[in-house]
Scaffold this motif. Structure first.
Motif, short mmCIF file in Angstrom:
data_model
loop_
_atom_site.label_atom_id
_atom_site.label_comp_id
_atom_site.label_asym_id
_atom_site.label_seq_id
_atom_site.Cartn_x
_atom_site.Cartn_y
_atom_site.Cartn_z
N TYR A 1 2.83 -7.21 10.99
CA TYR A 1 3.75 -7.96 10.15
C TYR A 1 4.55 -8.93 11.02
O TYR A 1 5.06 -8.58 12.08
CB TYR A 1 4.68 -6.97 9.45
CG TYR A 1 5.71 -7.57 8.52
CD1 TYR A 1 5.38 -7.90 7.22
CD2 TYR A 1 7.02 -7.76 8.95
CE1 TYR A 1 6.33 -8.42 6.36
CE2 TYR A 1 7.98 -8.27 8.09
CZ TYR A 1 7.64 -8.59 6.80
OH TYR A 1 8.59 -9.09 5.95
N ASP B 1 3.63 -10.82 1.49
CA ASP B 1 4.82 -10.47 2.25
C ASP B 1 4.85 -8.96 2.50
O ASP B 1 3.80 -8.30 2.55
CB ASP B 1 6.07 -10.97 1.53
CG ASP B 1 6.14 -10.51 0.08
OD1 ASP B 1 5.48 -9.51 -0.26
OD2 ASP B 1 6.85 -11.16 -0.72
N SER B 2 6.04 -8.40 2.63
CA SER B 2 6.16 -6.98 2.95
C SER B 2 5.59 -6.09 1.84
O SER B 2 5.19 -4.95 2.10
CB SER B 2 7.62 -6.62 3.20
OG SER B 2 8.43 -6.95 2.08
N ARG C 1 6.95 -12.02 6.66
CA ARG C 1 8.15 -12.19 5.84
C ARG C 1 8.20 -13.59 5.25
O ARG C 1 8.17 -14.59 5.96
CB ARG C 1 9.39 -11.95 6.69
CG ARG C 1 10.69 -12.08 5.89
CD ARG C 1 11.90 -11.75 6.74
NE ARG C 1 13.12 -11.77 5.96
CZ ARG C 1 14.31 -11.47 6.44
NH1 ARG C 1 14.44 -11.12 7.71
NH2 ARG C 1 15.39 -11.51 5.67
N VAL D 1 4.80 -16.90 1.59
CA VAL D 1 3.52 -16.35 1.14
C VAL D 1 2.57 -17.48 0.75
O VAL D 1 2.97 -18.63 0.64
CB VAL D 1 3.73 -15.39 -0.05
CG1 VAL D 1 4.54 -14.18 0.39
CG2 VAL D 1 4.44 -16.09 -1.22
N ALA E 1 3.05 -10.25 -3.82
CA ALA E 1 4.32 -10.73 -3.28
C ALA E 1 5.46 -10.11 -4.06
O ALA E 1 5.31 -9.67 -5.21
CB ALA E 1 4.40 -12.26 -3.37
#
Length: 693
Positions: free
Chosen positions: A462, A489-490, A516, A519, A551
């Motif tokens: 990440y 993302d996360s 992070r 996207v 996302a």
């Protein structure tokens, strides 16, 4: 011989006492009043945050005072030729560490006895960081770490400012010596030091202004960003005495205190800080110290009032004790504190501070310990610090190891649909009867002691910054495997633990592009331009059969913002489909209520509805769903794993904690979701004879 030895001891004691305290005279009443204001502002802000929303500026006042007093002491010692680093650092250790370590030991006991299980490891980690005086860097790292940024404030969080001060005490005497080594005369040595401090102060202030807007959380905790505040105090200490007319002194005094009060009551959490805003309270504090004792009029003379002076004298202990009590009291009582309980908390803080000063701080600062050699004091300090680290660190390591072992043992069971655990409780119809079976908190997966750390490698590749994404590979290495890119993302990262379980057996070779923000979409934000260009190139040119994308569906986004995001997603997806690449959006999980998250940490037994929240309050229209409609693709919708048809969304499903914070699912829940995610994606891959529009 005996007489010579006695004389030698007396000489050594005099030398130690000469460097033991910043000044040999009674503390200035005006500085004690500033200390009293600073600690009162911080304590009131923490106990009644809505009453004094800018009370955090008290820390900045302390920084300026420290810069003034310590610089004055160092320069005087340097000019007399008896600045000894060991003696200086030993004096600082005697002054600050006994009380600080005592409070950390008490905080360790309070954590082990009363803290919610989900917070114990986090609290103990904070105590270790504070004992080593790196808590500000721990918090700065957590602030940058997207996953840790939402964690509850730890029990030793307030030690971040003490960590900054200790780092200042290490660096500052070295700078004083460096600036005055070549020219030891008072006149030119001071000029060299002023020039150096000006450069440091201006540079740090510029850094503060820039980073407050670019990385505000980091700016708040990082030592270089705060150094200019010490610099203001240091420069005041080096400015030659100026005779100021009484009227002007009075006007400066009134303006300075007005600026401090304005900052405390007008600033709030939305104020960019430190940055430009901190200049006001910092400058006000520096000016008040520059004009010296208060002007001779009634209002100014009130700062010599005994209660104010007592508060200033005990400000250090009050600062140390108040925050652990603020944090732990609700856990002990099982509810938020009422007004009378908060008042009792403040009184208890003052009593503990007074007792600590009387029986710990003063005896160790001025008693027989002051005659010990600096080397012995520093060695004893190191031993004491290591003991506190062990007291907090060993339980933390034990809890982490136990929780990890418990989670690993349950991983295979969680992924079995017949187990009725995790996502199975809602997605497997035969598990409906298991919803009301109570599960003790001690048997939850993950264990609450490791809840915040339950990521199982999801974030190994990440990327937090808006830079190009370097993909990680999971799944099959067979050249004939179906090639899939997972991007987002996360929330996309949280699918990795489950996909890792099933990818190889399914014959999938998955490249993971997660980071992070920024996207995969046609986002016009300039800061995302480099990542978007690189990601678009990789996704379209690396021969993928399908792109799986998800996302974060942010709750606070307006309908207009959701539609704009959907259009940007759809634009990118159409480009991919035109090149024969299938796009498979995975609709996002709901966000959750803070009250539900708090409930999990304080509940002893769980069924399906324990701590649950309503889908109507936290499930919003997903831009991915809107984009799917617009671009003609079929999404994977597993939101039925999070909320039942009646809109009840459990926090614990079949003994598995669903969320690790307010919107990320746990890795344990991801493992339970994997078989269903496999089936959904497989069905879409099989049903697509052609990926062209």
């Amino acid at each position: 011989m005996a007489s010579a030895g006695a004389n030698l001891r007396r000489d050594r004691e005099k030398a130690v006492k000469a460097t033991a305290t910043p000044t040999s005279h009674t503390p200035r009443a005006d500085i004690q009043a500033l200390r009293a204001f600073a600690v009162a502002a911080v304590v009131l802000f923490h106990v009644w945050p809505k009453a004094i929303e800018g009370g955090y500026i008290g820390v900045d006042v302390f920084f300026v005072i420290s810069g003034y007093l310590i610089t004055g002491q160092l320069v005087r010692l340097r000019e007399r030729g008896n600045l000894r680093l060991g003696a200086f650092w030993a004096a600082r250790a005697r002054r600050l560490l006994p009380a600080a370590l005592l409070v950390l030991l008490a905080s360790t006991a309070l954590t082990v006895l009363f803290a919610p299980p989900a917070l114990v490891t986090q609290y103990l980690r904070s105590i270790v960081g504070s004992t080593l005086y790196v808590e500000n860097w721990v918090l700065a790292a957590d602030a940058v770490d997207y996953l840790a940024a939402e964690n509850a404030p730890p029990i030793a969080q307030h030690y971040w400012s003490l960590s900054v001060e200790e780092q200042f005490y290490i660096v500052w005497p070295l700078l004083v010596i460096a600036a005055t080594t070549a020219i030891l005369t008072k006149k030119y040595g001071r000029r060299a030091l002023v020039a150096l401090l000006l450069a440091i102060t201006v540079g740090s202030l510029v850094l503060s202004i820039v980073t407050t807007f670019a990385a505000p959380s980091f700016a708040y905790f990082a030592t270089p960003v705060r150094m200019w505040e010490f610099g203001f105090g240091a420069l005041v200490a080096l400015i030659p005495s100026i005779i100021v007319p009484a009227l002007l002194r009075s006007l400066i005094w009134i303006a300075g205190w007005a600026a401090l009060l304005f900052s405390a009551f007008a600033f709030d959490s939305a104020t960019p800080f430190p940055g430009y805003a901190a200049i006001l309270p910092v400058s006000a504090t520096a000016l008040l110290m520059l004009i010296g004792p208060a002007p001779p009029f009634r209002l100014a003379s009130m700062q010599g009032w005994k209660p104010i002076q007592w508060l200033g004298d005990n400000s250090y202990g009050i600062y140390l004790w108040h925050w652990p009590l603020v944090v732990i009291a609700p856990a002990i009582l099982g509810a938020d504190l009422e007004l009378w309980q908060n008042i009792l908390l403040v009184i208890t803080t003052c009593v503990l501070a007074a007792l600590g000063k009387r029986f710990v701080e003063d005896p160790l600062r001025f008693g027989r310990l002051a005659t010990f050699r600096p080397r012995a004091i520093l060695a004893g300090t190191l031993v004491a610090m290591l003991l506190v680290v062990a007291a907090a660190g060993l339980p933390a390591l034990s809890i982490a190891a136990s929780t990890q072992a418990q989670t690993e043992r349950a991983q295979a069971e969680v992924a079995d649909p017949a187990s009725c655990r995790g996502a199975n409780i809602l997605l497997n119809p035969s598990c409906e009867g298991a919803r009301d079976i109570p599960v003790p908190s001690a048997d939850l997966i993950p264990g609450l002691g490791g809840l915040y750390d339950d990521t199982d490698g999801a974030f190994d590749c990440y990327t937090a910054a808006e830079t190009a994404l370097e993909p990680c590979h999971i799944g099959s290495d067979d050249p004939e495997a179906v090639r899939i890119a997972l991007t987002g993302d996360s929330h996309a990262a949280m699918l990795v633990p489950g996909l890792r379980d099933v990818a190889a057996d399914a014959g999938w070779s998955i490249d993971v592009y997660v980071g992070r923000g920024c996207v995969w979409s046609a986002d016009p934000d300039p800061k995302c331009a480099a990542r978007q260009a690189s990601l678009q190139k990789d996704l379209l040119s690396n021969g993928y059969d399908a792109i799986v994308v998800t996302a974060w569906n942010q709750l606070e986004a307006t309908d207009q913002v959701r539609q704009q995001r959907a259009e940007r997603f759809a634009e990118r997806w159409r480009t991919a489909r035109e090149q024969g690449i299938q796009v498979i959006p995975v609709l996002d999980n709901p966000g959750i209520a803070q009250s539900s998250a708090d409930c999990v940490t304080s509940t002893s037994s769980f069924t399906f509805e324990t701590c649950a929240f309503a889908a109507a309050d936290f499930l919003r229209e997903d831009p991915l769903a809107l984009a799917a409609d617009e671009s003609g693709v079929t999404p994977v919708d597993l939101r039925g794993a999070y909320c039942d048809p009646d809109g009840v969304c459990p926090m614990v499903a079949g003994g598995v904690v669903v969320y690790r914070d307010l919107h990320h699912i746990t890795a344990s829940f991801s493992h339970s979701l994997a078989p269903y995610l496999l089936d959904e994606i497989t069905a879409l891959l099989d049903a697509a004879p052609s990926t062209s529009p």
